[in-house]
Design a protein around this motif. Structure first.
Motif, short mmCIF file in Angstrom:
data_model
loop_
_atom_site.label_atom_id
_atom_site.label_comp_id
_atom_site.label_asym_id
_atom_site.label_seq_id
_atom_site.Cartn_x
_atom_site.Cartn_y
_atom_site.Cartn_z
N LEU A 132 0.64 -1.14 0.09
CA LEU A 132 0.06 0.22 0.00
C LEU A 132 0.79 1.31 -0.03
O LEU A 132 2.12 1.37 0.28
N GLY A 133 0.50 2.45 -0.30
CA GLY A 133 0.86 3.57 -0.34
C GLY A 133 1.02 4.08 -1.89
O GLY A 133 0.06 4.11 -2.47
N VAL A 134 1.97 4.79 -2.15
CA VAL A 134 2.12 5.28 -3.32
C VAL A 134 3.24 4.27 -4.24
O VAL A 134 4.38 4.24 -3.87
N VAL A 135 2.59 3.84 -5.41
CA VAL A 135 3.52 2.68 -5.93
C VAL A 135 3.31 3.19 -7.51
O VAL A 135 2.33 3.06 -8.34
N ALA A 136 4.54 3.26 -8.13
CA ALA A 136 4.61 3.82 -9.56
C ALA A 136 3.46 4.88 -9.85
O ALA A 136 2.71 4.80 -10.81
N GLY A 137 3.52 5.83 -9.06
CA GLY A 137 2.52 7.06 -9.44
C GLY A 137 1.05 6.50 -9.13
O GLY A 137 0.09 7.57 -9.23
N ARG A 138 0.74 5.51 -8.52
CA ARG A 138 -0.54 5.18 -8.14
C ARG A 138 -0.77 5.17 -6.72
O ARG A 138 0.16 4.68 -6.02
N VAL A 139 -2.00 5.65 -6.03
CA VAL A 139 -2.08 5.73 -4.87
C VAL A 139 -3.12 4.57 -4.37
O VAL A 139 -4.10 4.61 -4.71
N ARG A 140 -2.36 3.95 -3.40
CA ARG A 140 -3.52 2.67 -2.65
C ARG A 140 -3.46 3.06 -1.14
O ARG A 140 -2.40 3.04 -0.49
N LYS A 141 -4.50 3.50 -0.71
CA LYS A 141 -4.64 3.68 0.80
C LYS A 141 -5.96 2.92 1.36
O LYS A 141 -6.79 2.27 0.72
N VAL A 142 -5.84 2.65 2.60
CA VAL A 142 -6.90 1.73 3.37
C VAL A 142 -7.30 2.46 4.51
O VAL A 142 -6.41 2.90 5.20
N VAL A 143 -8.57 2.44 4.88
CA VAL A 143 -9.11 3.06 6.26
C VAL A 143 -9.81 1.96 7.02
O VAL A 143 -10.48 1.25 6.31
N VAL A 144 -9.38 1.46 7.93
CA VAL A 144 -9.94 0.46 8.86
C VAL A 144 -10.72 0.95 10.06
O VAL A 144 -10.12 1.93 10.81
N ALA A 145 -12.04 0.64 10.18
CA ALA A 145 -12.80 0.88 11.17
C ALA A 145 -12.97 -0.04 12.15
O ALA A 145 -13.53 -1.24 11.61
N SER A 146 -12.71 -0.14 13.52
CA SER A 146 -12.84 -1.25 14.31
C SER A 146 -13.27 -0.76 15.74
O SER A 146 -13.11 0.52 16.09
N ARG A 147 -13.52 -1.66 16.65
CA ARG A 147 -13.98 -1.07 18.04
C ARG A 147 -12.54 -1.43 18.79
O ARG A 147 -12.43 -0.60 20.08
N SER A 148 -11.58 -2.00 18.00
CA SER A 148 -10.34 -2.08 18.73
C SER A 148 -9.09 -1.32 18.37
O SER A 148 -8.93 -1.27 17.19
N GLU A 149 -8.41 -0.61 19.15
CA GLU A 149 -7.10 -0.06 18.51
C GLU A 149 -5.95 -0.83 18.23
O GLU A 149 -5.46 -0.78 17.30
N ALA A 150 -6.34 -2.18 18.98
CA ALA A 150 -5.13 -3.07 18.61
C ALA A 150 -5.37 -3.84 17.15
O ALA A 150 -4.37 -3.98 16.69
N VAL A 151 -6.67 -3.84 16.85
CA VAL A 151 -6.85 -4.47 15.77
C VAL A 151 -6.50 -3.60 14.60
O VAL A 151 -6.00 -4.00 13.50
N CYS A 152 -6.57 -2.17 14.68
CA CYS A 152 -6.14 -1.25 13.72
C CYS A 152 -4.47 -1.42 13.82
O CYS A 152 -4.23 -0.96 12.55
N ALA A 153 -3.73 -1.25 14.78
CA ALA A 153 -2.50 -1.65 14.72
C ALA A 153 -2.10 -2.86 13.93
O ALA A 153 -1.02 -2.69 13.08
N ASP A 154 -2.81 -4.02 14.34
CA ASP A 154 -2.51 -5.14 13.39
C ASP A 154 -2.67 -5.07 11.92
O ASP A 154 -2.15 -5.89 11.27
N MET A 155 -3.49 -4.08 11.63
CA MET A 155 -3.78 -4.01 10.02
C MET A 155 -2.45 -3.19 9.40
O MET A 155 -2.86 -2.47 8.53
N GLY A 156 -1.74 -2.69 10.27
CA GLY A 156 -0.65 -1.64 9.71
C GLY A 156 -1.13 -0.33 9.90
O GLY A 156 -0.25 0.38 9.10
#
Length: 608
Positions: A132-156
């Motif tokens: 994920l991120g900016v790769v070869a001029g393409r933007v790849r992003k993810v937003v994770v919604a969870s009840r747990s902060e730890a799960v968000c961390a596990d998802m990077g």
């Protein structure tokens, strides 16, 4: 535009700072953002706003995908959602599906919004391009919604937003807007009690809205005092691990405040669908009719109208939310609804009798625990991947006698499963839509003599057997969108089904394997004088269309697919005796589409 410069509706309210922060992430260098907080705090709302307005802040995304991860999420489930949102073809295996998704997204910029994440998900297995991120001029992003902060961390997610409960002032404003300012401000005692009731919602927008709506018709201090007393005494004594007992008590209060037992029962059945599922309103009302939850009307259309009124009541109560219709790229959509997972959890506890609900959890076989099946009344295993079943009669299913069984959207349902359920002789409701039935009608169904509702839509059935006439109690027979145009119907079958009110054979397919299949249906209706309040059918010639028109008002066509009109310039398809609101679908020589036209306007329509 900067997020702060966007002009947005006032209902964004106190969520606006979180929305601004999430929109700001779209233009920064981070690849993943976590949004976390309690159930009902508004995480889904923020993600939907991001989806709806990100094009004004970050127009470089080719695709924005909002996916419901939910509990028990599997790779296959996420792939199914991606395919639906992007309009891709289904693939036979997870690996093939991942390859198809990867091929489509590899050279594109995309924003992936994952809602309701409970544990780490392997996005690479789904087919989401990495890194994920900016790769070869393409933007790849993810937003994770969870009840747990730890799960968000596990998802990077290095960057995280914690959504807090609303402040007292904001909470009161939202509650008052839903409960009605006039009644509250007009009486000092009510105003004091209303603030106490609002405080019991713990600053959670979900309950400030639902409890507020539940109180919107209360006009006396006694009613408000009684409501406060009930909210102080949680009525759900147990909850499953990870579930909030206080939240369930608030749902129970709103549930009890609904206007009738019918509306309450209809709400509970929404929990039969998978968590966070977008439920078609038409499918929901069809289910309620089949389960016998709605008042008995002579006219099926009256039942349909009543059912849609119930949907509107539940939406107004904020217990059903607006859903998405990915098939027609309508996000959000007025054709679909969604049940919040907090409300669904409580609904399953409030269910009358014993239910077995394992919908959309990735099952490969039915549950084996005999205790789950013992004395069960309603079973929902829909939207799974059941491909194995008991090798012989016995085991967990042997003594089960449910009244309702929902197996739809298990696309490779094994024959042994059908062999097992033929012994469920108490069944009155059976849904086998999109279960991979090929060519031969499942004869096991003909043993279920108490069936009143049978759905075999979206399969590949060639013909109906005469033995189907054994189902003397059958009222609703759905065979819509069959792969083949014509399902051969033996002469005399329809007249044997004396209680049949709905016969839906409509399809938009152009795969033809039989000639003149519809004649026996019309012959039966003519000779028996049977009533058919709701008929969906495919017709290949103008002669049958004229015969059908003469059967009104006893036979009322709701969906018609016409083709090969043989140069007819006009066709009196449906007379005014067909009730207004019926619809006709027309097609040309090759059975092509054509818009829906009110039947009352269809008389004299030209055909090609």
């Amino acid at each position: 535009l900067q997020p702060e410069e966007l002009e947005l509706p006032p209902e964004t309210g106190s969520a606006r700072p979180y929305l601004n922060e999430a929109l700001g992430f779209l233009g920064d260098c981070d690849a993943a953002l976590g949004v976390w907080g309690a159930g009902g705090v508004g995480k889904t709302t923020v993600l939907k706003w991001v989806r709806d307005v990100c094009g004004r802040v970050a127009p470089f995304f080719d695709h924005v995908l909002l996916l419901a991860a939910s509990r028990d999420c599997t790779v296959a489930k996420l792939q199914k959602e991606v395919v639906a949102v992007l309009g891709l073809r289904d693939a036979p295996t997870e690996q093939a599906q991942a390859a198809g998704i990867l091929s489509f997204l590899r050279d594109k910029s995309f924003l992936l919004l994952l809602d309701g994440v409970w544990e780490r998900l392997d996005l690479e297995r789904v087919g989401i391009p990495q890194p994920l991120g900016v790769v070869a001029g393409r933007v790849r992003k993810v937003v994770v919604a969870s009840r747990s902060e730890a799960v968000c961390a596990d998802m990077g997610c290095r960057k995280k937003i914690k959504m807090e409960c609303m402040s007292e002032d904001d909470a009161w404003s939202l509650f008052e807007a839903n409960a009605g300012e006039e009644a509250i401000r007009g009486d000092a005692q009510i105003s004091t009690l209303a603030r106490q009731v609002a405080a019991e919602c713990n600053g959670l927008p979900l309950f400030l809205a639902t409890v507020g709506r539940a109180m919107s018709n209360k006009r006396t201090a006694e009613e408000w005092g009684d409501a406060f007393d009930k909210l102080k005494k949680p009525q759900l004594t147990s909850t499953a691990p990870g579930q909030d007992k206080g939240a369930h008590a608030l749902v129970k209060f709103c549930f009890d405040s609904l206007e009738s037992d019918t509306v309450r029962e209809c709400l509970l059945t929404c929990a039969l669908w998978p968590e966070d599922h977008n439920i078609s309103k038409d499918e929901l009302v069809q289910c309620w009719i089949g389960l016998g939850l709605l008042p008995k009307y002579d006219d099926v259309d009256e039942s349909l109208r009543f059912g849609h009124t119930v949907v509107a009541i539940l939406e107004s109560a904020r217990l059903l939310e607006q859903g998405d219709n990915h098939r027609h790229n309508m996000c959000p959509s007025d054709t679909h609804v969604r049940l919040h997972d907090v409300v669904r959890d409580a609904a399953l506890q409030l269910a009358p009798g014993k239910w077995l609900v394992r919908a959309g959890v990735g099952l490969r076989e039915p549950p084996r625990d005999e205790a789950l099946w013992r004395d069960v009344e309603l079973v929902s295993l829909m939207h799974n991947a059941i491909e194995e079943a008991p090798a012989k009669a016995g085991g967990a299913l042997s003594d089960a006698q449910p009244a309702s069984l929902m197996l739809q959207c298990n696309r490779a349902l094994p024959r042994r499963m059908l062999q097992a359920i033929q012994h469920f002789t108490r069944l009155t409701y059976l849904d086998l839509e999109d279960t991979g039935i090929l060519d031969a009608f499942p004869m096991e169904v003909c043993c279920l003599v108490n069936l009143e509702f049978l759905n075999l839509s979206r399969n590949r059935i060639l013909s109906l057997p005469m033995e189907l006439g054994n189902l003397s109690q059958l009222k609703y027979l759905h065979l819509r969108d069959n792969y083949y145009i014509q399902i051969t119907v033996p002469p005399g079958l329809i007249s044997r089904l004396a209680k049949l009110q709905v016969l839906d054979l409509f399809t938009a397919s152009i795969v033809s394997v039989a000639d003149d299949y519809v004649a026996p249906v019309i012959d039966d209706l003519e000779s028996s004088g049977a009533r058919m309040p709701w008929l969906g059918i495919w017709m290949d010639n103008t002669r049958d269309a004229r015969r059908l028109a003469r059967l009104a008002p006893g036979v009322r066509a709701r969906s018609i697919h016409l083709r090969k009109l043989d140069g007819a310039r006009t066709l009196e398809l449906l007379s005014a005796q067909h009730a207004a609101g019926r619809r006709r679908r027309g097609g040309g020589q090759r059975g092509g589409g054509g818009g829906d036209v009110p039947a009352a306007e269809a008389a004299g329509a030209a055909g090609a």
